[in-house]
Design a protein around this motif. Structure first.
Motif, PDB file in Angstrom:
ATOM      1  N   ILE A  23      -3.676  15.896 -17.233  1.00  0.00           N
ATOM      2  CA  ILE A  23      -4.873  16.628 -16.815  1.00  0.00           C
ATOM      3  C   ILE A  23      -5.314  16.076 -15.465  1.00  0.00           C
ATOM      4  O   ILE A  23      -5.474  14.871 -15.296  1.00  0.00           O
ATOM      5  CB  ILE A  23      -6.011  16.514 -17.855  1.00  0.00           C
ATOM      6  CG1 ILE A  23      -5.530  17.090 -19.200  1.00  0.00           C
ATOM      7  CG2 ILE A  23      -7.266  17.217 -17.366  1.00  0.00           C
ATOM      8  CD1 ILE A  23      -6.501  16.888 -20.344  1.00  0.00           C
ATOM      9  N   VAL A  24      -5.465  16.968 -14.491  1.00  0.00           N
ATOM     10  CA  VAL A  24      -5.776  16.589 -13.128  1.00  0.00           C
ATOM     11  C   VAL A  24      -7.229  16.063 -13.031  1.00  0.00           C
ATOM     12  O   VAL A  24      -8.060  16.393 -13.875  1.00  0.00           O
ATOM     13  CB  VAL A  24      -5.549  17.833 -12.220  1.00  0.00           C
ATOM     14  CG1 VAL A  24      -6.673  18.840 -12.384  1.00  0.00           C
ATOM     15  CG2 VAL A  24      -5.335  17.472 -10.776  1.00  0.00           C
ATOM     16  N   ALA A  25      -7.497  15.230 -12.021  1.00  0.00           N
ATOM     17  CA  ALA A  25      -8.871  14.776 -11.771  1.00  0.00           C
ATOM     18  C   ALA A  25      -9.737  15.980 -11.455  1.00  0.00           C
ATOM     19  O   ALA A  25      -9.344  16.833 -10.659  1.00  0.00           O
ATOM     20  CB  ALA A  25      -8.893  13.784 -10.614  1.00  0.00           C
TER      21      ALA A  25
ATOM     22  N   MET B 122       0.631   6.756  -6.697  1.00  0.00           N
ATOM     23  CA  MET B 122      -0.538   7.607  -6.906  1.00  0.00           C
ATOM     24  C   MET B 122      -0.170   9.070  -6.655  1.00  0.00           C
ATOM     25  O   MET B 122      -0.560   9.958  -7.413  1.00  0.00           O
ATOM     26  CB  MET B 122      -1.683   7.199  -5.958  1.00  0.00           C
ATOM     27  CG  MET B 122      -2.432   5.953  -6.360  1.00  0.00           C
ATOM     28  SD  MET B 122      -3.004   5.950  -8.079  1.00  0.00           S
ATOM     29  CE  MET B 122      -4.298   7.201  -8.010  1.00  0.00           C
ATOM     30  N   ASP B 123       0.599   9.318  -5.586  1.00  0.00           N
ATOM     31  CA  ASP B 123       1.005  10.690  -5.266  1.00  0.00           C
ATOM     32  C   ASP B 123       1.802  11.288  -6.421  1.00  0.00           C
ATOM     33  O   ASP B 123       1.621  12.446  -6.778  1.00  0.00           O
ATOM     34  CB  ASP B 123       1.838  10.719  -3.971  1.00  0.00           C
ATOM     35  CG  ASP B 123       0.959  10.496  -2.740  1.00  0.00           C
ATOM     36  OD1 ASP B 123      -0.268  10.528  -2.883  1.00  0.00           O
ATOM     37  OD2 ASP B 123       1.516  10.281  -1.646  1.00  0.00           O
TER      38      ASP B 123
ATOM     39  N   MET C 216       0.829  -1.204   0.000  1.00  0.00           N
ATOM     40  CA  MET C 216       0.000   0.000   0.000  1.00  0.00           C
ATOM     41  C   MET C 216       0.869   1.262   0.000  1.00  0.00           C
ATOM     42  O   MET C 216       0.520   2.271  -0.607  1.00  0.00           O
ATOM     43  CB  MET C 216      -0.929  -0.001   1.231  1.00  0.00           C
ATOM     44  CG  MET C 216      -2.015  -1.051   1.162  1.00  0.00           C
ATOM     45  SD  MET C 216      -3.099  -0.865  -0.297  1.00  0.00           S
ATOM     46  CE  MET C 216      -2.821  -2.427  -1.129  1.00  0.00           C
ATOM     47  N   GLU C 217       2.021   1.192   0.664  1.00  0.00           N
ATOM     48  CA  GLU C 217       2.948   2.340   0.664  1.00  0.00           C
ATOM     49  C   GLU C 217       3.460   2.603  -0.748  1.00  0.00           C
ATOM     50  O   GLU C 217       3.525   3.744  -1.198  1.00  0.00           O
ATOM     51  CB  GLU C 217       4.135   2.074   1.606  1.00  0.00           C
ATOM     52  CG  GLU C 217       3.808   2.382   3.067  1.00  0.00           C
ATOM     53  CD  GLU C 217       4.856   1.840   4.046  1.00  0.00           C
ATOM     54  OE1 GLU C 217       4.615   1.912   5.254  1.00  0.00           O
ATOM     55  OE2 GLU C 217       5.902   1.330   3.578  1.00  0.00           O
ATOM     56  N   ARG C 218       3.798   1.495  -1.441  1.00  0.00           N
ATOM     57  CA  ARG C 218       4.260   1.649  -2.836  1.00  0.00           C
ATOM     58  C   ARG C 218       3.158   2.270  -3.688  1.00  0.00           C
ATOM     59  O   ARG C 218       3.396   3.158  -4.490  1.00  0.00           O
ATOM     60  CB  ARG C 218       4.657   0.274  -3.415  1.00  0.00           C
ATOM     61  CG  ARG C 218       6.071  -0.164  -3.093  1.00  0.00           C
ATOM     62  CD  ARG C 218       6.565  -1.227  -4.082  1.00  0.00           C
ATOM     63  NE  ARG C 218       5.692  -2.388  -4.169  1.00  0.00           N
ATOM     64  CZ  ARG C 218       5.755  -3.456  -3.370  1.00  0.00           C
ATOM     65  NH1 ARG C 218       6.651  -3.519  -2.413  1.00  0.00           N
ATOM     66  NH2 ARG C 218       4.923  -4.467  -3.534  1.00  0.00           N
ATOM     67  N   LYS C 219       1.926   1.766  -3.499  1.00  0.00           N
ATOM     68  CA  LYS C 219       0.790   2.263  -4.280  1.00  0.00           C
ATOM     69  C   LYS C 219       0.566   3.740  -4.017  1.00  0.00           C
ATOM     70  O   LYS C 219       0.338   4.522  -4.931  1.00  0.00           O
ATOM     71  CB  LYS C 219      -0.484   1.495  -3.904  1.00  0.00           C
ATOM     72  CG  LYS C 219      -0.780   0.392  -4.855  1.00  0.00           C
ATOM     73  CD  LYS C 219      -2.243   0.014  -4.872  1.00  0.00           C
ATOM     74  CE  LYS C 219      -2.431  -1.076  -5.907  1.00  0.00           C
ATOM     75  NZ  LYS C 219      -3.719  -1.717  -5.886  1.00  0.00           N
TER      76      LYS C 219
ATOM     77  N   TRP D 250      -4.887   2.545  -0.105  1.00  0.00           N
ATOM     78  CA  TRP D 250      -3.465   2.885  -0.024  1.00  0.00           C
ATOM     79  C   TRP D 250      -3.225   4.200   0.717  1.00  0.00           C
ATOM     80  O   TRP D 250      -2.105   4.545   1.001  1.00  0.00           O
ATOM     81  CB  TRP D 250      -2.789   2.878  -1.391  1.00  0.00           C
ATOM     82  CG  TRP D 250      -3.418   3.750  -2.420  1.00  0.00           C
ATOM     83  CD1 TRP D 250      -3.228   5.075  -2.597  1.00  0.00           C
ATOM     84  CD2 TRP D 250      -4.318   3.331  -3.437  1.00  0.00           C
ATOM     85  NE1 TRP D 250      -3.962   5.514  -3.651  1.00  0.00           N
ATOM     86  CE2 TRP D 250      -4.640   4.466  -4.196  1.00  0.00           C
ATOM     87  CE3 TRP D 250      -4.899   2.093  -3.788  1.00  0.00           C
ATOM     88  CZ2 TRP D 250      -5.508   4.406  -5.278  1.00  0.00           C
ATOM     89  CZ3 TRP D 250      -5.767   2.057  -4.856  1.00  0.00           C
ATOM     90  CH2 TRP D 250      -6.059   3.188  -5.580  1.00  0.00           C
ATOM     91  N   GLU D 251      -4.321   4.894   1.029  1.00  0.00           N
ATOM     92  CA  GLU D 251      -4.166   6.060   1.908  1.00  0.00           C
ATOM     93  C   GLU D 251      -4.139   5.646   3.372  1.00  0.00           C
ATOM     94  O   GLU D 251      -3.550   6.321   4.207  1.00  0.00           O
ATOM     95  CB  GLU D 251      -5.325   7.055   1.693  1.00  0.00           C
ATOM     96  CG  GLU D 251      -5.372   7.754   0.348  1.00  0.00           C
ATOM     97  CD  GLU D 251      -4.306   8.843   0.197  1.00  0.00           C
ATOM     98  OE1 GLU D 251      -3.704   9.236   1.218  1.00  0.00           O
ATOM     99  OE2 GLU D 251      -4.064   9.277  -0.936  1.00  0.00           O
TER     100      GLU D 251
END
Lengths: 214, 214
Positions: free
Chosen positions: B206-208, A33-34, A26-29, B111-112
């Protein structure tokens, strides 16, 4: 591609290990994503196409209408081809005349009408309404439901449609639905999704039902 | 698979011929559709799955909510995983508390959160709410948004979920969304659609955006 093993690798894998591996994954994900979010900075009106033979092309566009309304945006809808069917969406959206402008072309599916000249005439009138939405910067989201069908059957001139889409207000989003999206339209779109059938209840003798198909 | 030739076959093909061919094709289509509709007679609650990596899985479910509301049906929504995000759908649907019961699990994307035990706990509480909807015949449509993710990560027991789905009122429709639908769930579903990415604006920087992604 399951993220968890379907069978235990060794009996020594206990719950703590699963949790640790899960957290690392999850940290990798989150990092990925960030990074993606960091890179995506441009804000602009986008053109989306929902095509393919599966369900969800129109309903997904109407889900976006709901999102837009939630964010206080004004919405314009033109239903090409499908207009004669009294759908649940139409009944519902007509409850919000100040927030949603709804225009339904006055005929059913094209194979019900059996008249090409009349279809072309109706599509042309519908596109005149479409163009009004595309010229109004107060409208944040425009839905052209089943426009792909009208284009595929050459009911509308593709170059005119592309030029009008291109000339729309910078921050306006447009969703075009219908199977058989033309490659020229796909080429100018920002996001294209293909809805594919994996299984369909219709084939198992279940009739189209309120709230599901219409 | 275009239904019209992309180039003229011969210069003798005039507009009348195109219209005649078009009408013949539409007659065949109508006959086929009529036959299919004739065969499809069963009315029953269906289980639909929206999966795949493309857009439109959740928005299509919310488009169905709109259809159902248009037909006067009551709707229950449980958002698994995505709850922390204040989506347009949620803001909009909370305007209709008598027609839509909305339950959002209290955390963002998994993942957050980075904490498997807490995810399992939250998913379990969310499923208790889900089960209430599945026991209430007054609710015509139930949406389990991102349930596939919760199942894929084993946050919920698959057998329990399947048994509860199976025991629901006969006329109740259920839509399950999320990538990576498990084969066991696909096996018991009536209609399964896979949303595939052809093109995505996100990748082009393009941002969400409100009304499109959230």
């Amino acid at each position: 591609m399951s993220d968890l093993p379907s069978a235990p690798i060794a009996s020594s894998i206990d719950s703590d290990n699963i949790n640790t591996r899960h957290q690392r994954r999850m940290e990798r994900k989150k990092a990925l994503m960030d990074e993606k979010i960091q890179q995506a900075q441009r804000t602009t009106g986008v053109l989306l196409i929902h095509t393919g033979n599966g369900k969800g092309k129109s309903s997904s566009a109407f889900g976006m209408v709901m999102r837009a309304l939630g964010h206080g945006m004004k919405v314009g809808v033109v239903q090409f081809i499908k207009g004669a069917m009294s759908t649940g969406e139409e009944i519902f959206l007509r409850r919000f005349p100040d927030e949603v402008e709804f225009y339904a072309m006055g005929e059913g599916y094209t194979w019900e009408t059996q008249n090409r000249d009349r279809d072309i005439e109706k599509a042309t009138v519908a596109w005149a309404q479409a163009k009004k939405f595309l010229s109004d910067p107060s409208i944040g989201l425009v839905v052209f439901d089943e426009l792909n069908i009208a284009l595929k059957y050459h009911y509308l001139d593709l170059d005119t449609v592309i030029a009008d889409l291109d000339a729309r207000p910078e921050m306006q989003h447009v969703v075009v639905t219908g199977r058989g999206a033309l490659p020229e339209l796909i080429a100018i779109a920002d996001t294209v999704t293909e809805m594919n059938v994996v299984k369909h209840a219709f084939k198992d003798g279940i009739v189209a039902q309120a709230g599901v198909e219409w």
